[in-house]
Design an enzyme around this catalytic site. Sequence first.
Site, mmCIF file in Angstrom:
data_model
loop_
_atom_site.group_PDB
_atom_site.id
_atom_site.type_symbol
_atom_site.label_atom_id
_atom_site.label_comp_id
_atom_site.label_asym_id
_atom_site.label_seq_id
_atom_site.Cartn_x
_atom_site.Cartn_y
_atom_site.Cartn_z
ATOM 1 N N MET A 169 3.375 6.991 -2.088
ATOM 2 C CA MET A 169 4.731 7.274 -2.577
ATOM 3 C C MET A 169 4.721 7.682 -4.049
ATOM 4 S SD MET A 169 7.433 7.118 -0.590
ATOM 5 C CE MET A 169 7.826 5.711 0.422
ATOM 6 N N PHE A 220 0.819 -1.219 0.000
ATOM 7 C CA PHE A 220 0.000 0.000 0.000
ATOM 8 C C PHE A 220 0.850 1.265 0.000
ATOM 9 C CE2 PHE A 220 -0.138 2.542 3.901
ATOM 10 C CZ PHE A 220 0.692 1.813 4.731
ATOM 11 N N LYS A 221 2.140 1.151 0.335
ATOM 12 C CA LYS A 221 2.975 2.359 0.377
ATOM 13 C C LYS A 221 3.055 3.038 -0.986
ATOM 14 C CE LYS A 221 5.311 1.406 4.633
ATOM 15 N NZ LYS A 221 4.761 0.080 4.992
ATOM 16 N N ASP A 222 2.819 2.269 -2.060
ATOM 17 C CA ASP A 222 2.781 2.876 -3.403
ATOM 18 C C ASP A 222 1.671 3.925 -3.526
ATOM 19 O OD1 ASP A 222 4.854 1.286 -4.474
ATOM 20 O OD2 ASP A 222 3.452 -0.319 -4.967
#
Length: 491
Positions: free
Chosen positions: A133, A128-130
């Site tokens: 980011m 989920f960091k995409d």
Amino acid sequence: MHYVSTRATSASAARNPENFCDILLGGLAPDGGLYLPAEYPQVTSAELDAWRTLSYADLAFEILRKFATDIPDADLKAITTRTYTPAVYCNARAGESAAEITPLRVLEDGRNGKLILQALSNGPTLAFKDMAMQLLGNLFEYALAKNSDELNIFGATSGDTGSAAEYAMRGKKGVRVFMLSPHGRMSAFQTAQMFSLQDPNIFNIAVKGNFDDCQDLVKAVSNDLTFKARQKIGTVNSINWARVVAQVVYYFRGYLAATTSNDQKVSFTVPSGNFGNICAGHIARMMGLPIDKLVAATNENDVLDEFFRTGVYRVRKAAETFHTSSPSMDISKASNFERFVYDLVGRDAERTHALFRKVDTHGGFDLSGKPGSDGDEFKQVARFGFASGRSTHNDRLDTIRDVADDYDITIDTHTADGIKVAREHMAPRVPMIVLETALAAKFNETILEALGTDAERPAGFDDIEALPQRYVVMPADVAQMKAYIADHTGL
Ligand SMILES: *Cc1c(COP(=O)(O)O)cnc(C)c1O
């Protein structure tokens, strides 16, 4: 929209109002606090109605423009349109639509209520960091071009954050990434994902040591303020405000996709570590999104579960921090937690500062209201909708098996922690949305243990371990690290 530090005195906040672009490239406020908007923008029911039919990119634009009032609308719209495309978030499961960006899947709709999975991990690094980011990469490129400036991101990773940062910043003008990782300690998949990047602005540095050695190097280099300024060193860690605000968008999206009218409520369960993800849910709720419960799910590293059960916040020592099979939640303290505590204590910055000073001197604080405690604000927690639960390695194995048997999909270990805890907080008539924070292929070792078969890999990931890798191996030596950075920035 102005931003204040959670530790600012009212005088210093009035003296130094910060705009979105001022805090975009930074981390901590100079006083050691975290930035928050001076007040949360409110969303009306008419806006929610209008947003039901928007694409993800357009919804992101509508929400972000309330926070980034110093970016012209046309510029911001171009950025969200470029960021949230089906081509970037292309790793949807069979039967899910990539155009949805964060597709929802109803797992269960029975007597206990409705259980829904919201896929946040269809981006390039399958976590989920995409979601945040990728936006950050485009915002950085925009802000740096405006000021003809450049930025060298220097960080350490044990897996997810480093690869998300590299995939977001690859090929971006004005940005270089120097990412440290412990040599030989990441999974083969994670190593391949990062080291196979051939972009000239990405520098992978495998450090002979463990993750703590990597973090110590980052601290040592960043503490040399002269070097840091000359080399234009920055970070993209989870306290970055733009990362938090980008995550607010998918709470709106999940709500709008799971409901048909604004008098309905939903709850969210969030696999949590540094409290960045669920903090975005808190902000969405403060903006007026009809969220009933926000449930923090932790693994054996249960700092947050302990607080939400007892009112005691107790940072763990290194020896008490466990290496688990949901490693991206293996934290000793929750670095975004101060943002919530600031709201919990009535936005009293002096009190927030005193509590976090106590974290530094005594390892924590106690808001339970019991004799000898530091306050009684814990009784306000329910008003903010928070609840919590904890999950262990055996729970993860059981949940991965159950979900595979019952719904015929393979979930990753962090999402398994979420589903295990969500089931303890279901309510009839209030759909429970579990945020899926990674795809199973990233944590295949545990999938094999649970199911006896490999996790399915999205198209294009079949042979990534066989791709040529580009990285250097270095000892944990501060002087050599500085020399390497200076050599490659030419500054
Ligand atoms: C980072 C991460 C988390 C924890 O998110 P926080 O914002 O730190 O609470 C959970 N799951 C996965 C897969 C992650 O990469």
